[in-house]
Design an enzyme around this catalytic site. Structure first.
Site, PDB file in Angstrom:
ATOM      1  N   SER A 119       0.825  -1.211   0.000  1.00 39.33           N
ATOM      2  CA  SER A 119       0.000   0.000   0.000  1.00 39.33           C
ATOM      3  C   SER A 119       0.853   1.252   0.000  1.00 39.33           C
ATOM      4  O   SER A 119       0.337   2.343  -0.252  1.00 39.33           O
ATOM      5  CB  SER A 119      -0.857   0.044   1.262  1.00 39.33           C
ATOM      6  OG  SER A 119      -1.590  -1.121   1.421  1.00 39.33           O
ATOM      7  N   ASN A 190      -4.030   6.046  -1.614  1.00 44.46           N
ATOM      8  CA  ASN A 190      -3.752   6.111  -0.173  1.00 44.46           C
ATOM      9  C   ASN A 190      -3.145   7.444   0.253  1.00 44.46           C
ATOM     10  O   ASN A 190      -3.250   7.829   1.416  1.00 44.46           O
ATOM     11  CB  ASN A 190      -2.855   4.956   0.259  1.00 44.46           C
ATOM     12  CG  ASN A 190      -3.652   3.674   0.416  1.00 44.46           C
ATOM     13  OD1 ASN A 190      -4.872   3.719   0.556  1.00 44.46           O
ATOM     14  ND2 ASN A 190      -2.984   2.539   0.392  1.00 44.46           N
TER      15      ASN A 190
HETATM   16  N1  NAD Z   1      -6.021  -4.606   4.000  1.00 42.93           N
HETATM   17  C1  NAD Z   1      -6.288  -3.845   2.926  1.00 42.93           C
HETATM   18  O1  NAD Z   1      -7.381  -3.326   2.735  1.00 42.93           O
HETATM   19  C2  NAD Z   1      -5.188  -3.636   1.893  1.00 42.93           C
HETATM   20  C3  NAD Z   1      -5.508  -2.978   0.686  1.00 42.93           C
HETATM   21  C4  NAD Z   1      -4.522  -2.860  -0.295  1.00 42.93           C
HETATM   22  C5  NAD Z   1      -3.258  -3.362  -0.068  1.00 42.93           C
HETATM   23  N2  NAD Z   1      -2.971  -3.978   1.123  1.00 42.93           N
HETATM   24  C6  NAD Z   1      -1.621  -4.513   1.322  1.00 42.93           C
HETATM   25  O2  NAD Z   1      -1.675  -5.921   1.137  1.00 42.93           O
HETATM   26  C7  NAD Z   1      -0.670  -6.555   1.954  1.00 42.93           C
HETATM   27  C8  NAD Z   1      -1.326  -7.621   2.822  1.00 42.93           C
HETATM   28  O3  NAD Z   1      -2.297  -7.022   3.640  1.00 42.93           O
HETATM   29  P1  NAD Z   1      -3.471  -7.884   4.304  1.00 42.93           P
HETATM   30  O4  NAD Z   1      -4.476  -6.916   4.806  1.00 42.93           O
HETATM   31  O5  NAD Z   1      -3.886  -8.971   3.376  1.00 42.93           O
HETATM   32  O6  NAD Z   1      -2.688  -8.544   5.549  1.00 42.93           O
HETATM   33  P2  NAD Z   1      -3.041  -9.865   6.382  1.00 42.93           P
HETATM   34  O7  NAD Z   1      -2.413  -9.692   7.704  1.00 42.93           O
HETATM   35  O8  NAD Z   1      -4.506 -10.174   6.294  1.00 42.93           O
HETATM   36  O9  NAD Z   1      -2.282 -11.042   5.582  1.00 42.93           O
HETATM   37  C9  NAD Z   1      -0.903 -11.205   5.548  1.00 42.93           C
HETATM   38  C10 NAD Z   1      -0.621 -12.687   5.297  1.00 42.93           C
HETATM   39  O10 NAD Z   1       0.788 -12.863   5.091  1.00 42.93           O
HETATM   40  C11 NAD Z   1       1.158 -14.097   5.683  1.00 42.93           C
HETATM   41  N3  NAD Z   1       2.608 -14.110   5.910  1.00 42.93           N
HETATM   42  C12 NAD Z   1       3.307 -13.450   6.848  1.00 42.93           C
HETATM   43  N4  NAD Z   1       4.613 -13.743   6.712  1.00 42.93           N
HETATM   44  C13 NAD Z   1       4.719 -14.574   5.653  1.00 42.93           C
HETATM   45  C14 NAD Z   1       5.814 -15.212   5.023  1.00 42.93           C
HETATM   46  N5  NAD Z   1       7.045 -15.038   5.444  1.00 42.93           N
HETATM   47  N6  NAD Z   1       5.556 -16.004   3.958  1.00 42.93           N
HETATM   48  C15 NAD Z   1       4.282 -16.188   3.520  1.00 42.93           C
HETATM   49  N7  NAD Z   1       3.211 -15.600   4.075  1.00 42.93           N
HETATM   50  C16 NAD Z   1       3.437 -14.811   5.131  1.00 42.93           C
HETATM   51  C17 NAD Z   1       0.341 -14.168   6.965  1.00 42.93           C
HETATM   52  O11 NAD Z   1       0.256 -15.506   7.447  1.00 42.93           O
HETATM   53  C18 NAD Z   1      -1.002 -13.609   6.484  1.00 42.93           C
HETATM   54  O12 NAD Z   1      -1.831 -14.649   5.997  1.00 42.93           O
HETATM   55  C19 NAD Z   1       0.022  -5.431   2.735  1.00 42.93           C
HETATM   56  O13 NAD Z   1       1.170  -5.033   2.040  1.00 42.93           O
HETATM   57  C20 NAD Z   1      -1.029  -4.327   2.704  1.00 42.93           C
HETATM   58  O14 NAD Z   1      -0.474  -3.042   2.834  1.00 42.93           O
HETATM   59  C21 NAD Z   1      -3.906  -4.130   2.110  1.00 42.93           C
END
Ligand code: NAD
Length: 298
Positions: A119, A190
């Protein structure tokens, strides 16, 4: 479009949405996570979403089954070796993302495009990890991924035209309008949204309105589909804080300083909908009520 298989790193909220979207459009999708429990949760969530769509008549029962059959769930990152595009969607943490990029580079085929769903973290800095940084691009999806019609494509300083064009073709294939953003903290959306959400935290801290009043103000006064506090709960309070920290660190202007309440909420485990508690408490029956602990602060 030549992309047939997409490998998604991280099967959390965003990764699961990307996998569902990719498979629903007829491509092979692989969800990878270090946590088997998270993969099980992802599979359950995707199945439930598709069942809901089938029950509403929005998709056929056969479409649901076909979509599910196109998704593989793995705990071995080397399974990315035959993917045409690898999309990283792990937590918003630069060191973690860099270690993931190094792993992907070991196994992905040379011609595969590697993308991050970050993000806020610089695409140029994440791309510099690769021997060939031209293959790396930002593909920033919006949540919930299967429903949101936008993708920001971020061009790092070293992103090649081919990677950019493959990312755009894939985004459009997934049903998204694609906008191209320059590699500056927060990109386009963002950069506008996060300061507003942060400001909503200040309103809560100062008791300028109740949690519900702040959300109602935004929905009825600005015609937003969700209030800022509901939206932060959906995105994840930890994600919000991480993104604000990047904005503050990169841009330096005090107006991007994360609200103290964001830190306190993360410390308290009030991470939003995924934790069952954030600005609101989420109940089994699908209703939500304001978090009583935050109400006491007024
Ligand atoms: N939440 C939102 O609305 C949103 C929107 C756009 C972008 N993003 C971006 O997307 C990304 C993920 O966000 P999210 O909300 O899905 O987070 P989340 O916490 O729901 O998911 C993260 C996942 O990564 C996994 N993980 C952690 N370490 C790992 C590793 N070493 N190898 C493999 N998997 C691993 C975790 O087990 C978890 O399932 C971030 O960069 C965030 O900024 C989020």
């Amino acid at each position: 479009m030549n992309v047939k298989k997409v490998f998604v790193v991280g099967a959390g909220f965003m990764g699961s949405g990307i996998v569902e979207n990719v498979a629903a459009k007829g491509l092979q999708a692989v969800a990878y996570d270090i946590s088997q429990a998270q993969l099980d949760k992802s599979k359950k969530g995707i199945t439930k979403n598709l069942e809901r769509l089938a029950a509403k008549g929005k998709i056929q029962e056969s479409d649901k089954d076909a979509t599910l059959s196109r998704i593989e769930y793995v705990t071995d990152i080397s399974a990315c070796k035959d993917a045409d595009v690898v999309i990283e969607a792990v937590a918003e943490n630069k060191d973690l993302k860099i270690s993931i990029m190094r792993e992907i580079e070991k196994y992905a085929k040379e011609e595969a495009v590697i993308a991050s769903n970050t993000s806020s973290i610089s695409i140029t800095s994440l791309g510099s990890v690769f021997k060939n940084p031209e293959r790396f691009v930002g593909m920033h999806f919006f949540s919930p991924v299967p429903r949101m019609p936008l993708m920001e494509i971020v061009r790092g300083y070293q992103t090649g035209d081919e990677a950019l064009s493959i990312a755009k073709d894939l985004g459009e294939f997934l049903g998204k309008a694609c906008i191209i953003a320059k590699d500056e903290a927060g990109f386009i959306v963002n950069r506008m949204l996060l300061p507003m959400l942060n400001e909503a935290c200040f309103l809560v801290e100062r008791g300028i309105g109740t949690i519900e009043e702040i959300d109602t103000g935004c929905k009825m006064g600005l015609n937003h589909p969700m209030g800022p506090l509901e939206l932060m709960d959906m995105i994840g309070i930890d994600v919000e804080l991480a993104v604000m920290e990047v904005l503050h660190e990169e841009i330096g202007d005090p107006k991007y300083r994360p609200a103290v309440s964001l830190r306190r909420m993360v410390d308290s485990g009030f991470l939003g909908k995924k934790a069952g508690i954030g600005f609101y408490v989420y109940h089994e029956d699908g209703t939500k009520t304001p978090n009583p602990k935050l109400l006491k602060l007024r």
